[in-house]
Write a protein that holds these residues in place. Structure first.
Motif, PDB file in Angstrom:
ATOM      1  N   ILE A 444       0.815  -1.213   0.000  1.00  0.00           N
ATOM      2  CA  ILE A 444       0.000   0.000   0.000  1.00  0.00           C
ATOM      3  C   ILE A 444       0.844   1.257   0.000  1.00  0.00           C
ATOM      4  O   ILE A 444       0.522   2.237  -0.673  1.00  0.00           O
ATOM      5  CB  ILE A 444      -0.945  -0.005   1.222  1.00  0.00           C
ATOM      6  CG1 ILE A 444      -1.825  -1.250   1.188  1.00  0.00           C
ATOM      7  CG2 ILE A 444      -1.799   1.264   1.272  1.00  0.00           C
ATOM      8  CD1 ILE A 444      -2.453  -1.582   2.505  1.00  0.00           C
ATOM      9  N   ASP A 445       1.949   1.263   0.769  1.00  0.00           N
ATOM     10  CA  ASP A 445       2.764   2.475   0.908  1.00  0.00           C
ATOM     11  C   ASP A 445       4.238   2.108   0.891  1.00  0.00           C
ATOM     12  O   ASP A 445       4.722   1.382   1.764  1.00  0.00           O
ATOM     13  CB  ASP A 445       2.414   3.191   2.223  1.00  0.00           C
ATOM     14  CG  ASP A 445       3.240   4.446   2.420  1.00  0.00           C
ATOM     15  OD1 ASP A 445       3.624   5.072   1.412  1.00  0.00           O
ATOM     16  OD2 ASP A 445       3.518   4.800   3.577  1.00  0.00           O
ATOM     17  N   GLN A 446       4.919   2.626  -0.104  1.00  0.00           N
ATOM     18  CA  GLN A 446       6.365   2.404  -0.199  1.00  0.00           C
ATOM     19  C   GLN A 446       7.166   3.639   0.221  1.00  0.00           C
ATOM     20  O   GLN A 446       8.397   3.656   0.109  1.00  0.00           O
ATOM     21  CB  GLN A 446       6.759   2.036  -1.635  1.00  0.00           C
ATOM     22  CG  GLN A 446       6.116   0.763  -2.160  1.00  0.00           C
ATOM     23  CD  GLN A 446       4.736   0.998  -2.731  1.00  0.00           C
ATOM     24  OE1 GLN A 446       4.480   2.019  -3.365  1.00  0.00           O
ATOM     25  NE2 GLN A 446       3.831   0.059  -2.509  1.00  0.00           N
ATOM     26  N   THR A 447       6.492   4.653   0.725  1.00  0.00           N
ATOM     27  CA  THR A 447       7.175   5.928   0.977  1.00  0.00           C
ATOM     28  C   THR A 447       7.696   6.061   2.402  1.00  0.00           C
ATOM     29  O   THR A 447       8.514   6.948   2.661  1.00  0.00           O
ATOM     30  CB  THR A 447       6.225   7.107   0.707  1.00  0.00           C
ATOM     31  OG1 THR A 447       5.179   7.125   1.695  1.00  0.00           O
ATOM     32  CG2 THR A 447       5.627   7.011  -0.678  1.00  0.00           C
ATOM     33  N   ARG A 448       7.216   5.233   3.315  1.00  0.00           N
ATOM     34  CA  ARG A 448       7.624   5.357   4.721  1.00  0.00           C
ATOM     35  C   ARG A 448       8.347   4.092   5.169  1.00  0.00           C
ATOM     36  O   ARG A 448       8.001   2.982   4.756  1.00  0.00           O
ATOM     37  CB  ARG A 448       6.411   5.577   5.626  1.00  0.00           C
ATOM     38  CG  ARG A 448       5.642   6.865   5.363  1.00  0.00           C
ATOM     39  CD  ARG A 448       4.388   6.877   6.227  1.00  0.00           C
ATOM     40  NE  ARG A 448       3.609   8.108   6.109  1.00  0.00           N
ATOM     41  CZ  ARG A 448       2.622   8.302   5.273  1.00  0.00           C
ATOM     42  NH1 ARG A 448       2.299   7.338   4.415  1.00  0.00           N
ATOM     43  NH2 ARG A 448       1.945   9.432   5.264  1.00  0.00           N
ATOM     44  N   PRO A 449       9.299   4.220   6.081  1.00  0.00           N
ATOM     45  CA  PRO A 449       9.998   3.037   6.585  1.00  0.00           C
ATOM     46  C   PRO A 449       9.131   2.248   7.559  1.00  0.00           C
ATOM     47  O   PRO A 449       8.191   2.768   8.168  1.00  0.00           O
ATOM     48  CB  PRO A 449      11.220   3.623   7.300  1.00  0.00           C
ATOM     49  CG  PRO A 449      10.802   4.994   7.705  1.00  0.00           C
ATOM     50  CD  PRO A 449       9.875   5.477   6.616  1.00  0.00           C
ATOM     51  N   VAL A 450       9.493   0.980   7.713  1.00  0.00           N
ATOM     52  CA  VAL A 450       8.830   0.073   8.654  1.00  0.00           C
ATOM     53  C   VAL A 450       9.765  -0.157   9.836  1.00  0.00           C
ATOM     54  O   VAL A 450      10.966  -0.380   9.663  1.00  0.00           O
ATOM     55  CB  VAL A 450       8.472  -1.254   7.976  1.00  0.00           C
ATOM     56  CG1 VAL A 450       7.962  -2.277   8.992  1.00  0.00           C
ATOM     57  CG2 VAL A 450       7.426  -1.024   6.885  1.00  0.00           C
ATOM     58  N   VAL A 451       9.190  -0.126  11.037  1.00  0.00           N
ATOM     59  CA  VAL A 451       9.959  -0.294  12.268  1.00  0.00           C
ATOM     60  C   VAL A 451       9.168  -1.202  13.191  1.00  0.00           C
ATOM     61  O   VAL A 451       7.960  -1.371  13.034  1.00  0.00           O
ATOM     62  CB  VAL A 451      10.211   1.082  12.953  1.00  0.00           C
ATOM     63  CG1 VAL A 451       8.907   1.698  13.435  1.00  0.00           C
ATOM     64  CG2 VAL A 451      11.213   0.978  14.095  1.00  0.00           C
ATOM     65  N   SER A 452       9.832  -1.833  14.138  1.00  0.00           N
ATOM     66  CA  SER A 452       9.165  -2.395  15.310  1.00  0.00           C
ATOM     67  C   SER A 452      10.136  -2.280  16.468  1.00  0.00           C
ATOM     68  O   SER A 452      11.328  -2.032  16.274  1.00  0.00           O
ATOM     69  CB  SER A 452       8.722  -3.851  15.094  1.00  0.00           C
ATOM     70  OG  SER A 452       9.824  -4.726  15.039  1.00  0.00           O
ATOM     71  N   ALA A 453       9.603  -2.422  17.671  1.00  0.00           N
ATOM     72  CA  ALA A 453      10.410  -2.210  18.872  1.00  0.00           C
ATOM     73  C   ALA A 453      10.903  -3.539  19.411  1.00  0.00           C
ATOM     74  O   ALA A 453      10.119  -4.461  19.619  1.00  0.00           O
ATOM     75  CB  ALA A 453       9.575  -1.488  19.927  1.00  0.00           C
TER      76      ALA A 453
END
Length: 800
Positions: A444-453
Motif C-alpha cells: 500500500i505504501d512504499q514511501t515510509r519506513p517500517v519499524v518495530s520495537a
C-alpha cells in the motif's frame, strides 16, 4: 475550636448554536447520537421487536469501564487498572427514506473494544475482534426503505486479560452512517503521494479507487481540485475513464504544484484534495482529503531528514486512553492530547501499541507532531491470556493494511510500526513474520519506513540482526547504550530508541545528539495512563516492593511514568527533557521530596525521584532539602528570602542542572538565570503556601458548540490568599452543575486514589484537580459550582 471552611466558585461556559436539521444521509453523517445501552448480555437484543425501553440513553463515544469502580476483584487486574469489563449491548433506530434504495448505505465504526458483533434488523454482519481497527459494513441489502431500521452492536470484552494496559469497553470512537451512490470512491480509496520536491515545484500523485456495482461499462469523469489552506483553488484536473465491472478501477492523476508550502512540525501547512466522480455534470460522489507536501529520508550517514533538514526526534509514547474519560475518544479530548504533547516540547509521538483515532492524527497534522503509527503489541505468542495472539494468523495482514490504508495521507506519519517487544523475537519464525507484515505495508505504501520495537535485558542481543534486517529502522526499547557497538557491526543500520526510562533523559539525549545513525528517543511515557498499574511508582520503606509486573500493586491502577499527568500538569522531568531537545531559554525550579526518616524512598525502573514545584514542607523545618534548577543559561543563582545562597554553572558539563542543599523554613525560594554577561535575565519563585483561601478555576475553553460532543477542561486549584497552590490540601471537592451540560470526568492525577472518575465529588491531590464538562445539544449557559470542605481552624472566605 474547629470550624468548616467552605470555598465555592463557579465557571460559566457559553454555547454557539445552530438549529438541528433532519437526518441527512451523506459521507459526513455523524451517527453518535441517541443510542440505547445495556450493560450485560441478554437474549434477543439484536431483534427489532426487543423492548429496550428501560435501557440507558446515551451519545457516543462511550466507555462503560471508566464508569465503574476500581476494584481489586475485577478480572482486568493490574494490567487493566482493576476496572470492570464484561459484555454490553448498543441499539439505535434510524429512518431510511425510500429514495435511498437505489444507493448504498454503509455504517463505519472508528473503533469498538472489542469483539464487536454488528446486527442490522436482527441480521448479524460479522464480528470484528481487534478493538483498534476501523471497520465498516454495507447495510444496503438489509435495510427497510421508507421505514425505521435497527442497528445493534454486541461488544464482548469479558475474557480477561485482553491487554497489558487499560483498554476501556464499548463503542469508544465515532460512528458514521455513509450514504453514497453505487458508483463511488472506495473506502480509504484516495491515496496521495508527493515527490520530486523542490522550493519551486512538487509532483502530487493522487490515486483514486472507484467502487461500483454496475454490470455494464460506463463512461465517467474524475475531477480533482486542490485547495490551499485558505480554501483557494490552486490546481484542477479532469480525467475521463470507463468503469469496467471486472476492473480494479484505480484512476491515477499527477499534478505539478508550484511553490509548494511544505509540511513540518514548525510549519504544518496542509492542502485539500477534492475528488469528484461525475456522470456528465452530475456529481455521483465527492471525497475531500487533507494532505501535506513533505519529503522524508532515513540513512545512517545523515539520520532523519525532513524536507532535507536533519531532525532529531524528541518523542513520547502514548496509550489511547484520555484519563478520566477512559477510552472515550471525543474529538476535543484527542486534540487536547496533541496540544499537551506539543506544549511540552515533544516533536514526535509513538501510538503505543495500536492505531490511534483519526481525530488524533488530524490534530498531529494541523498542530505539527511527527507520528510513528503502530499496529500491534504482539504477534503469535501471547502476553496475556486473551490478547491479539488469538487472532493474529487470521487478522494480522488485514488489520495492518487497514491501518495503512486509513492513515496513509497524514503527513505527520513518518513510520509504520508492526510490533512491540514480540515475545517470539528470538525465534527464526519471527523473521518471516516481520517480512510478511513489512510486505503487507509496502503493498500500500512504499514511501515510509517500517519499524518495530525490540529489546532484551540479557547479552543475547546480536541474535536480532536478521530480524532487524527485515525493518527499515531498528527500534530499540531501553537498549540505546548498545547502539555505538551495533553501528560498528552493522554500519548501515538506522537506530531509534522506541522506549526509554524517564530518568535516562540526559544520557539518551547525548547519544542522539552525537550520532547521526541514532535518529531519536521516545520516552516511556509522554503522558500518564490507566492500567499497567504502578509502573513509574516510587514507594516508602514498609510498603510493597517490586515492579508493576512482579505482583498486584492495588490501589495503584495506572502508570505514573509520564512527563505529563492525567490532569495535564507537567512534571518537573518534562521541563528538563524540553530543555535538552529544544533550543530556547529555559529555567525551572523544583524540590526533591525529602525522605520521611526513618523511612526511605525507593525508586522503581520507570520512576524518577518524586520532585515537586513546592516550598511547603511541614514537619521538615531546619532539615536540608535538595533544590534542583534546570537551566539552558550558563549560570544560575539561588536566593532564600532575598539572601543569595550561591551561584552554580548549568552548562552541558553540569547536565544543565544545579543542585543546592537548603535548610527548610517557611518563606520564598528564587532561582535566577544569568546570561553570558553575568546579568540576571530570568527567574522562578516558589513560596510556602498559607491557609486555603480560594478555589481557582480555569477553563481551557468557554465557548462550546451545542452538538453533544464538545468539551471544556477546567483546572481546579486550592490556593492561599497570595495565589500560591496549597499542595498539602487533600480534601473533598463537591460539584454541582446547572444548565445544558454534563460533568463527565473528574481527576486529580493520583493513581492511588480509587474514587470514581465520574460522579459529583473527588478529592484534590497536591492541591489540584480537573473537571471535564460536556455540552448538550441545547444552547445556554452551564454553571459548574465547586465546594471544598476542610475541617480546620480557618475562616469562611467569600468566593468570586
Amino acid at each position: 475550636m474547629r470550624r468548616v471552611v467552605t470555598l465555592i466558585t463557579y465557571c460559566v461556559l457559553f454555547f454557539s448554536f445552530s438549529f438541528a436539521q433532519e437526518l441527512k444521509l451523506d459521507r459526513n453523517n455523524l451517527f453518535n447520537g441517541d443510542w440505547k445501552f445495556y450493560l450485560g448480555d441478554t437474549s434477543g437484543a439484536s431483534l427489532i421487536n426487543f423492548n429496550d425501553e428501560n435501557w440507558r440513553s446515551l451519545d457516543l463515544p462511550h466507555d462503560w469501564s471508566i464508569e465503574g469502580a476500581v476494584n481489586l476483584n475485577n478480572t482486568s487486574g493490574n494490567d487493566g487498572g482493576y476496572f470492570p469489563t464484561g459484555v454490553g449491548w448498543y441499539r439505535k433506530s434510524f429512518y431510511i427514506p425510500s429514495s435511498q434504495k437505489e444507493n448504498k448505505t454503509v455504517i463505519y465504526f472508528e473503533g469498538v473494544y472489542m469483539n464487536a458483533e454488528v446486527f442490522i434488523n436482527g441480521k448479524s454482519l460479522g464480528i470484528y475482534p481487534y478493538g483498534y481497527t476501523s471497520f465498516s459494513y454495507d447495510l444496503s441489502s438489509h435495510l427497510n426503505y421508507g421505514k425505521n431500521n435497527l442497528i445493534s452492536v454486541k461488544v464482548d470484552n469479558s475474557k480477561q486479560k485482553s491487554s497489558r494496559w487499560y483498554t476501556g469497553s464499548g463503542i469508544y470512537r465515532n460512528v458514521w452512517l455513509i450514504a453514497k451512490k453505487n458508483i463511488s470512491v472506495a473506502e480509504w480509496g484516495v491515496g496521495i503521494v508527493s515527490d520530486k520536491i523542490t522550493e519551486k515545484n512538487a509532483a502530487i500523485h493522487i490515486d483514486t479507487k472507484i467502487d461500483h456495482s454496475n454490470n455494464s461499462p460506463k463512461d465517467l469523469t474524475l475531477r480533482t481540485v486542490v485547495f490551499n489552506e485558505k480554501g483557494k483553488e490552486i490546481l484542477r484536473n479532469s480525467k475521463k475513464f470507463r468503469i469496467e465491472p471486472a476492473d480494479s478501477n484505480i484512476i491515477k492523476q499527477t499534478f505539478n504544484l508550484q511553490n509548494p508550502k511544505l509540511w513540518s512540525p514548525d510549519m504544518p501547512n496542509l492542502y485539500t484534495a477534492q475528488v469528484m466522480i461525475l456522470d456528465g455534470n452530475k456529481v455521483l460522489d465527492q471525497v475531500d482529503t487533507k494532505f501535506g507536501v513533505r519529503s522524508i529520508h532515513f540513512s545512517s550517514e545523515k539520520g532523519f531528514l525532513l524536507n532535507g533538514n536533519q531532525i532529531k526526534l524528541n518523542g513520547g509514547n502514548v496509550h489511547h486512553d484520555n484519563g478520566s474519560l477512559g477510552s472515550a475518544a471525543y474529538d476535543r479530548a484527542e486534540v487536547r492530547k496533541v496540544e499537551l504533547l506539543k506544549s511540552a516540547g515533544f516533536n514526535a509521538v509513538r501510538t503505543s501499541h495500536n492505531p490511534p483515532s483519526t481525530r488524533f492524527l488530524q490534530a498531529c497534522d494541523s498542530i505539527g507532531l511527527l507520528v510513528i503509527d503502530e499496529s500491534f503489541d504482539g504477534w503469535r505468542t501471547k502476553k496475556t491470556e486473551y490478547d491479539y495472539a488469538l487472532y493474529f494468523d487470521q487478522w494480522a495482514k488485514k488489520d495492518v493494511q487497514a491501518m495503512v490504508k486509513r492513515d496513509r495521507n497524514h503527513p505527520s506519519i513518518i513510520m509504520w510500526s508492526i510490533g512491540n517487544e514480540i515475545i517470539e523475537r528470538k525465534d527464526p519464525e519471527a523473521v518471516k513474520t516481520a517480512k510478511m507484515l513489512r510486505d503487507a505495508v509496502r503493498e500500500i505504501d512504499q514511501t515510509r519506513p517500517v519499524v518495530s520495537a525490540m529489546t532484551t535485558w540479557d547479552n543475547d542481543w546480536d541474535i536480532f540482526d536478521p530480524l532487524m534486517a527485515e525493518h527499515d529502522v531498528a527500534g530499540y526499547n531501553y537498549q540505546l547504550h548498545r547502539a555505538p557497538d551495533d553501528h560498528k557491526r552493522v554500519p548501515s543500520r538506522v537506530i531509534l530508541q522506541t522506549e526509554s526510562y524517564p530518568r535516562d533523559a540526559y544520557e539518551n539525549w547525548k547519544l542522539v545528539k552525537e550520532n547521526n545513525f541514532i535518529i531519536g528517543d521516545f520516552v516511556w511515557t509522554a503522558i500518564d495512563y490507566l492500567g499497567e498499574s504502578g509502573i513509574g511508582r516510587w514507594f516508602y520503606t514498609g510498603e510493597v516492593t517490586g515492579e508493576h509486573y512482579d505482583r498486584n500493586l492495588f490501589p495503584w491502577h495506572g502508570a505514573y511514568c509520564g512527563d505529563i499527568d492525567l490532569t495535564g500538569w507537567r512534571k518537573p522531568i518534562s521541563y528538563y527533557r524540553d530543555l535538552l531537545y529544544n533550543q530556547k531559554p529555559t529555567l525551572h525550579l523544583a524540590v526533591r521530596e525529602p525522605e520521611p526518616a526513618p523511612k526511605h524512598i525507593h525508586e522503581t525502573l520507570w520512576s524518577v525521584w518524586p520532585t515537586w514545584e513546592s516550598w511547603t514542607w511541614k514537619g521538615y523545618e531546619g532539615e536540608k532539602l535538595q533544590v534542583e534548577i534546570y537551566s539552558s543559561y550558563p549560570k544560575v543563582r539561588l536566593y532564600q528570602d532575598g539572601i543569595l545562597l550561591g551561584e552554580k554553572k548549568t552548562e552541558e558539563a553540569e547536565k544543565f542542572k544545579a543542585i543546592f542543599e537548603v535548610s527548610y523554613k517557611k518563606g520564598e525560594l528564587k532561582a535566577v538565570a544569568l546570561n553570558k554577561d553575568n546579568h540576571e535575565v530570568d527567574e522562578r519563585i516558589l513560596k510556602t503556601a498559607g491557609a486555603p483561601s480560594e478555589i481557582r478555576m480555569r477553563a481551557d475553553r468557554v465557548n462550546l458548540t451545542a452538538n453533544g460532543q464538545d468539551l471544556s477542561y477546567i483546572s481546579i486549584e486550592i490556593v492561599d490568599e497570595h495565589g500560591t497552590v496549597c499542595d498539602e490540601a487533600a480534601g473533598l471537592l463537591n460539584f454541582n452543575i446547572e444548565g445544558p451540560g454534563e460533568l463527565i470526568g473528574i481527576d486529580n492525577g493520583n493513581l492511588k486514589d480509587t474514587d470514581r472518575y465520574q460522579g459529583l465529588s473527588r478529592k484534590v491531590w497536591k492541591g489540584r484537580a480537573l473537571a471535564i464538562v460536556k455540552g448538550s445539544h441545547t444552547p445556554g449557559d452551564i454553571k459548574l459550582s465547586v465546594k471544598y470542605l476542610e475541617l480546620s481552624n480557618k475562616q469562611v472566605i467569600k468566593t468570586r
